[in-house]
Design a protein around this motif. Structure first.
Motif, PDB file in Angstrom:
ATOM      1  N   UNK A 149      63.727 -17.373  53.463  1.00 24.21           N
ATOM      2  CA  UNK A 149      63.356 -18.406  54.426  1.00 24.21           C
ATOM      3  C   UNK A 149      62.024 -18.111  55.110  1.00 24.21           C
ATOM      4  N   UNK A 150      61.772 -16.842  55.434  1.00 29.79           N
ATOM      5  CA  UNK A 150      60.659 -16.499  56.315  1.00 29.79           C
ATOM      6  C   UNK A 150      59.395 -16.030  55.599  1.00 29.79           C
ATOM      7  N   UNK A 151      59.528 -15.501  54.389  1.00 31.49           N
ATOM      8  CA  UNK A 151      58.346 -14.992  53.697  1.00 31.49           C
ATOM      9  C   UNK A 151      57.267 -16.057  53.478  1.00 31.49           C
ATOM     10  N   UNK A 152      57.622 -17.307  53.163  1.00 29.68           N
ATOM     11  CA  UNK A 152      56.556 -18.311  52.979  1.00 29.68           C
ATOM     12  C   UNK A 152      55.696 -18.519  54.223  1.00 29.68           C
ATOM     13  N   UNK A 153      56.316 -18.546  55.423  1.00 34.28           N
ATOM     14  CA  UNK A 153      55.512 -18.756  56.631  1.00 34.28           C
ATOM     15  C   UNK A 153      54.755 -17.484  57.014  1.00 34.28           C
ATOM     16  N   UNK A 154      55.309 -16.310  56.676  1.00 35.54           N
ATOM     17  CA  UNK A 154      54.561 -15.072  56.878  1.00 35.54           C
ATOM     18  C   UNK A 154      53.330 -15.051  55.977  1.00 35.54           C
ATOM     19  N   UNK A 155      53.496 -15.560  54.760  1.00 34.07           N
ATOM     20  CA  UNK A 155      52.375 -15.633  53.810  1.00 34.07           C
ATOM     21  C   UNK A 155      51.264 -16.533  54.335  1.00 34.07           C
ATOM     22  N   UNK A 156      51.625 -17.530  55.148  1.00 35.52           N
ATOM     23  CA  UNK A 156      50.603 -18.386  55.753  1.00 35.52           C
ATOM     24  C   UNK A 156      49.673 -17.557  56.635  1.00 35.52           C
ATOM     25  N   UNK A 157      50.232 -16.560  57.328  1.00 34.45           N
ATOM     26  CA  UNK A 157      49.398 -15.683  58.150  1.00 34.45           C
ATOM     27  C   UNK A 157      48.409 -14.899  57.317  1.00 34.45           C
ATOM     28  N   UNK A 158      48.852 -14.448  56.134  1.00 30.72           N
ATOM     29  CA  UNK A 158      47.948 -13.731  55.232  1.00 30.72           C
ATOM     30  C   UNK A 158      46.839 -14.650  54.735  1.00 30.72           C
ATOM     31  N   UNK A 159      47.182 -15.921  54.475  1.00 30.55           N
ATOM     32  CA  UNK A 159      46.173 -16.878  54.002  1.00 30.55           C
ATOM     33  C   UNK A 159      45.123 -17.139  55.072  1.00 30.55           C
ATOM     34  N   UNK A 160      45.571 -17.261  56.315  1.00 32.14           N
ATOM     35  CA  UNK A 160      44.622 -17.433  57.420  1.00 32.14           C
ATOM     36  C   UNK A 160      43.731 -16.196  57.544  1.00 32.14           C
ATOM     37  N   UNK A 161      44.327 -15.016  57.332  1.00 32.97           N
ATOM     38  CA  UNK A 161      43.549 -13.776  57.379  1.00 32.97           C
ATOM     39  C   UNK A 161      42.433 -13.757  56.356  1.00 32.97           C
ATOM     40  N   UNK A 162      42.695 -14.325  55.169  1.00 30.10           N
ATOM     41  CA  UNK A 162      41.655 -14.398  54.146  1.00 30.10           C
ATOM     42  C   UNK A 162      40.484 -15.248  54.585  1.00 30.10           C
ATOM     43  N   UNK A 163      40.770 -16.384  55.204  1.00 28.51           N
ATOM     44  CA  UNK A 163      39.704 -17.268  55.681  1.00 28.51           C
ATOM     45  C   UNK A 163      38.900 -16.605  56.799  1.00 28.51           C
ATOM     46  N   UNK A 164      39.625 -15.978  57.741  1.00 32.43           N
ATOM     47  CA  UNK A 164      38.957 -15.337  58.873  1.00 32.43           C
ATOM     48  C   UNK A 164      38.139 -14.125  58.403  1.00 32.43           C
ATOM     49  N   UNK A 165      38.720 -13.334  57.481  1.00 33.63           N
ATOM     50  CA  UNK A 165      38.025 -12.146  56.993  1.00 33.63           C
ATOM     51  C   UNK A 165      36.732 -12.482  56.288  1.00 33.63           C
ATOM     52  N   UNK A 166      36.753 -13.522  55.459  1.00 36.25           N
ATOM     53  CA  UNK A 166      35.534 -13.926  54.750  1.00 36.25           C
ATOM     54  C   UNK A 166      34.460 -14.383  55.730  1.00 36.25           C
ATOM     55  N   UNK A 167      34.888 -15.100  56.783  1.00 30.16           N
ATOM     56  CA  UNK A 167      33.918 -15.583  57.768  1.00 30.16           C
ATOM     57  C   UNK A 167      33.328 -14.427  58.579  1.00 30.16           C
ATOM     58  N   UNK A 168      34.188 -13.485  58.972  1.00 25.58           N
ATOM     59  CA  UNK A 168      33.703 -12.317  59.720  1.00 25.58           C
ATOM     60  C   UNK A 168      32.712 -11.521  58.873  1.00 25.58           C
ATOM     61  N   UNK A 169      33.041 -11.334  57.602  1.00 15.82           N
ATOM     62  CA  UNK A 169      32.140 -10.596  56.713  1.00 15.82           C
ATOM     63  C   UNK A 169      30.788 -11.290  56.604  1.00 15.82           C
ATOM     64  N   UNK A 170      30.811 -12.622  56.531  1.00 15.28           N
ATOM     65  CA  UNK A 170      29.568 -13.377  56.458  1.00 15.28           C
ATOM     66  C   UNK A 170      28.736 -13.183  57.716  1.00 15.28           C
ATOM     67  N   UNK A 171      29.381 -13.230  58.873  1.00 16.86           N
ATOM     68  CA  UNK A 171      28.663 -13.032  60.135  1.00 16.86           C
ATOM     69  C   UNK A 171      28.084 -11.624  60.221  1.00 16.86           C
ATOM     70  N   UNK A 172      28.899 -10.627  59.866  1.00 14.25           N
ATOM     71  CA  UNK A 172      28.462  -9.238  59.979  1.00 14.25           C
ATOM     72  C   UNK A 172      27.261  -8.968  59.079  1.00 14.25           C
ATOM     73  N   UNK A 173      27.317  -9.444  57.828  1.00 12.45           N
ATOM     74  CA  UNK A 173      26.198  -9.238  56.909  1.00 12.45           C
ATOM     75  C   UNK A 173      24.941  -9.955  57.370  1.00 12.45           C
ATOM     76  N   UNK A 174      25.123 -11.120  57.996  1.00 13.66           N
ATOM     77  CA  UNK A 174      23.968 -11.906  58.435  1.00 13.66           C
ATOM     78  C   UNK A 174      23.299 -11.319  59.660  1.00 13.66           C
ATOM     79  N   UNK A 175      24.092 -10.754  60.581  1.00 15.44           N
ATOM     80  CA  UNK A 175      23.535 -10.363  61.875  1.00 15.44           C
ATOM     81  C   UNK A 175      23.509  -8.854  62.129  1.00 15.44           C
ATOM     82  N   UNK A 176      24.375  -8.093  61.441  1.00 13.51           N
ATOM     83  CA  UNK A 176      24.459  -6.662  61.748  1.00 13.51           C
ATOM     84  C   UNK A 176      24.202  -5.772  60.555  1.00 13.51           C
TER      85      UNK A 176
END
Length: 271
Positions: A149-176
């Motif tokens: 029941x719960x693993x699918x919604x937990x997996x949603x958190x991992x998917x959001x992490x992928x989007x956030x991680x890619x964006x953070x990496x883009x910012x870090x490479x661009x500015x730092x």
């Protein structure tokens, strides 16, 4: 007395059936998964410019095979740790060890050392070990019905992490730059060290896997896992699918890396 669902739990019920008290559990596990994926995407984004700057496309392809070999050698060590310590402590050890190695790579990069090839292999291992360890830990925290029941919604958190991680990496490479990116990713994974204790304790009694902690895998040799695969038709099919998928992925990455190197070396790019 029947517990009432929180607003978050009622929202989760739009996607799956959630009992009272499981909302906090989902939030903690989703945060845990998300932070792992955020750190991985930052590490993974940083490895491309590092390996292309310091190695050829051929070396990048060979590093994938080397990572597989290191994983094969690592499994007996992991199996010994799995039997020797609690699940929470094992996750904490891995998180702090990988965070420390990330800081070592950052220090080596800062003093001008060529870390591209070694870093590429390390990130490949990190992505497999940390993600697999999370799901091993989650699987041992819930009973079968609750996990379904719960693993699918937990997996949603991992998917959001992928989007956030890619964006953070883009910012870090661009500015730092790479050094800051390595520091950020290392601190992110270090912040997950204590989460397994909170995550396991947040699981309601009726949702827990009661006897999972009693399971201890049998000690096996270096090729013990391979023999299990060859004795199962299903696992052989999965292994064949994974092999084909990795051949396609490695070939695509090789073509992309070679095309990028050819572009950088071309007169138009240098002029």
């Amino acid at each position: 007395m029947t517990q009432t669902l929180s607003l978050f739990e009622r929202t989760l019920n739009l996607f799956t059936r959630v009992r009272a008290g499981e909302g906090r559990t989902v939030a903690v596990f989703a945060l845990y998964a998300g932070l792992i994926i955020i750190s991985y995407y930052i590490f993974k984004t940083l490895r491309e410019p590092l390996v292309i700057a310091s190695a050829s496309a051929d070396a990048k392809a060979y590093s994938t095979a080397l990572a597989a070999l290191v994983l094969l050698l690592f499994m007996p060590v992991y199996s010994s740790l799995f039997r020797a310590v609690s699940r929470e402590k094992l996750v904490m050890i891995l998180a702090l060890a990988f965070a420390a190695m990330g800081l070592v790579f950052a220090a080596c990069y800062q003093v001008g050392m060529n870390i591209g090839y070694a870093y590429y292999v390390w990130v490949s291992i990190y992505g497999v070990v940390m993600v697999a360890q999370f799901w091993v830990f989650a699987n041992g925290s819930f009973n079968v019905k609750s996990g379904k029941r719960l693993f699918p919604v937990i997996l949603m958190g991992a998917s959001v992490g992928g989007l956030v991680g890619a964006q953070i990496a883009s910012w870090v490479l661009s500015y730092s730059g790479v050094f800051s990116g390595l520091l950020v990713a290392s601190l992110v994974i270090a912040s997950t060290a204590a989460l397994p204790y909170f995550a396991r304790n947040s699981v309601p009694e009726e949702s827990r896997c009661i006897d999972c902690h009693l399971y201890q895998p049998k000690a096996s040799g270096l090729l013990g896992g391979i023999s299990v695969v060859f004795n199962s038709k299903l696992l052989l099919l999965i292994a064949g699918y994974a092999l084909i998928l990795n051949i396609i992925n490695s070939s695509g990455e090789y073509i992309f890396a070679q095309a990028l190197l050819d572009h950088v070396d071309s007169p138009a790019a240098s002029g």
